[in-house]
Design a protein around this motif. Sequence first.
Motif, mmCIF file in Angstrom:
data_model
loop_
_atom_site.group_PDB
_atom_site.id
_atom_site.type_symbol
_atom_site.label_atom_id
_atom_site.label_comp_id
_atom_site.label_asym_id
_atom_site.label_seq_id
_atom_site.Cartn_x
_atom_site.Cartn_y
_atom_site.Cartn_z
ATOM 1 N N GLU A 1 0.834 -1.205 0.000
ATOM 2 C CA GLU A 1 0.000 0.000 0.000
ATOM 3 C C GLU A 1 0.868 1.254 0.000
ATOM 4 O OE1 GLU A 1 -3.361 2.302 -0.262
ATOM 5 O OE2 GLU A 1 -3.200 0.128 -0.489
ATOM 6 N N LEU A 2 1.946 1.242 0.776
ATOM 7 C CA LEU A 2 2.849 2.388 0.816
ATOM 8 C C LEU A 2 3.508 2.580 -0.551
ATOM 9 C CD1 LEU A 2 3.918 4.569 2.707
ATOM 10 C CD2 LEU A 2 5.823 3.047 3.238
ATOM 11 N N ARG A 3 3.869 1.502 -1.200
ATOM 12 C CA ARG A 3 4.465 1.560 -2.542
ATOM 13 C C ARG A 3 3.523 2.265 -3.510
ATOM 14 N NH1 ARG A 3 3.493 -1.030 -6.956
ATOM 15 N NH2 ARG A 3 2.109 -2.542 -5.960
ATOM 16 N N LYS A 4 2.255 1.911 -3.454
ATOM 17 C CA LYS A 4 1.272 2.524 -4.345
ATOM 18 C C LYS A 4 1.097 4.005 -4.052
ATOM 19 C CE LYS A 4 -1.426 -1.725 -4.618
ATOM 20 N NZ LYS A 4 -2.671 -2.349 -4.152
ATOM 21 N N ARG A 5 0.987 4.333 -2.774
ATOM 22 C CA ARG A 5 0.723 5.730 -2.405
ATOM 23 C C ARG A 5 1.909 6.649 -2.676
ATOM 24 N NH1 ARG A 5 -3.072 6.026 2.925
ATOM 25 N NH2 ARG A 5 -4.588 4.448 2.290
ATOM 26 N N LEU A 6 3.130 6.145 -2.472
ATOM 27 C CA LEU A 6 4.317 6.989 -2.655
ATOM 28 C C LEU A 6 4.929 6.849 -4.045
ATOM 29 C CD1 LEU A 6 6.174 6.590 0.754
ATOM 30 C CD2 LEU A 6 4.521 8.324 0.063
ATOM 31 N N LYS A 7 4.433 5.861 -4.818
ATOM 32 C CA LYS A 7 4.961 5.603 -6.157
ATOM 33 C C LYS A 7 6.463 5.325 -6.120
ATOM 34 C CE LYS A 7 1.415 8.306 -8.537
ATOM 35 N NZ LYS A 7 0.440 8.273 -7.506
ATOM 36 N N VAL A 8 6.823 4.365 -5.247
ATOM 37 C CA VAL A 8 8.210 3.921 -5.129
ATOM 38 C C VAL A 8 8.255 2.420 -5.412
ATOM 39 C CG1 VAL A 8 8.837 5.725 -3.477
ATOM 40 C CG2 VAL A 8 8.012 3.517 -2.637
ATOM 41 N N GLY A 9 9.449 1.888 -5.536
ATOM 42 C CA GLY A 9 9.611 0.465 -5.769
ATOM 43 C C GLY A 9 9.339 -0.353 -4.516
ATOM 44 N N SER A 10 9.198 -1.656 -4.710
ATOM 45 C CA SER A 10 8.865 -2.537 -3.586
ATOM 46 C C SER A 10 9.997 -2.604 -2.556
ATOM 47 C CB SER A 10 8.516 -3.936 -4.081
ATOM 48 O OG SER A 10 9.591 -4.493 -4.796
ATOM 49 N N LYS A 11 11.240 -2.594 -3.007
ATOM 50 C CA LYS A 11 12.365 -2.659 -2.078
ATOM 51 C C LYS A 11 12.400 -1.419 -1.168
ATOM 52 C CE LYS A 11 17.310 -3.610 -2.054
ATOM 53 N NZ LYS A 11 18.493 -3.858 -2.897
ATOM 54 N N ARG A 12 12.203 -0.262 -1.760
ATOM 55 C CA ARG A 12 12.194 0.984 -0.979
ATOM 56 C C ARG A 12 10.996 1.008 -0.036
ATOM 57 N NH1 ARG A 12 14.497 6.264 -3.219
ATOM 58 N NH2 ARG A 12 16.194 4.856 -2.884
ATOM 59 N N ALA A 13 9.839 0.557 -0.505
ATOM 60 C CA ALA A 13 8.645 0.536 0.346
ATOM 61 C C ALA A 13 8.850 -0.381 1.547
ATOM 62 C CB ALA A 13 7.426 0.094 -0.462
#
Length: 70
Positions: free
Chosen positions: A30-42
């Motif tokens: 969910e954080l990945r989607k909201r921040l538009k970052v990659g899965s590793k960073r999320a």
Amino acid sequence: MVLDGSLLERARREDARYWAEHRRPISSDELRKRLKVGSKRARALVTQLGEQVRSSRLALEAGQAPTETV
């Protein structure tokens, strides 16, 4: 992984919004989607958020003021 301070702050805000609505921490997906970052960073952000929450809870239990970690 080195995390940008502003990105971590955005993650904190999203986690707080998610908690207010769902009464549980935000998932890395969910954080990945909201921040538009990659899965590793999320995943790294969610891990850091969790560590900060645990350290704040431990400080409160010990009768100390929680410290802000960046």
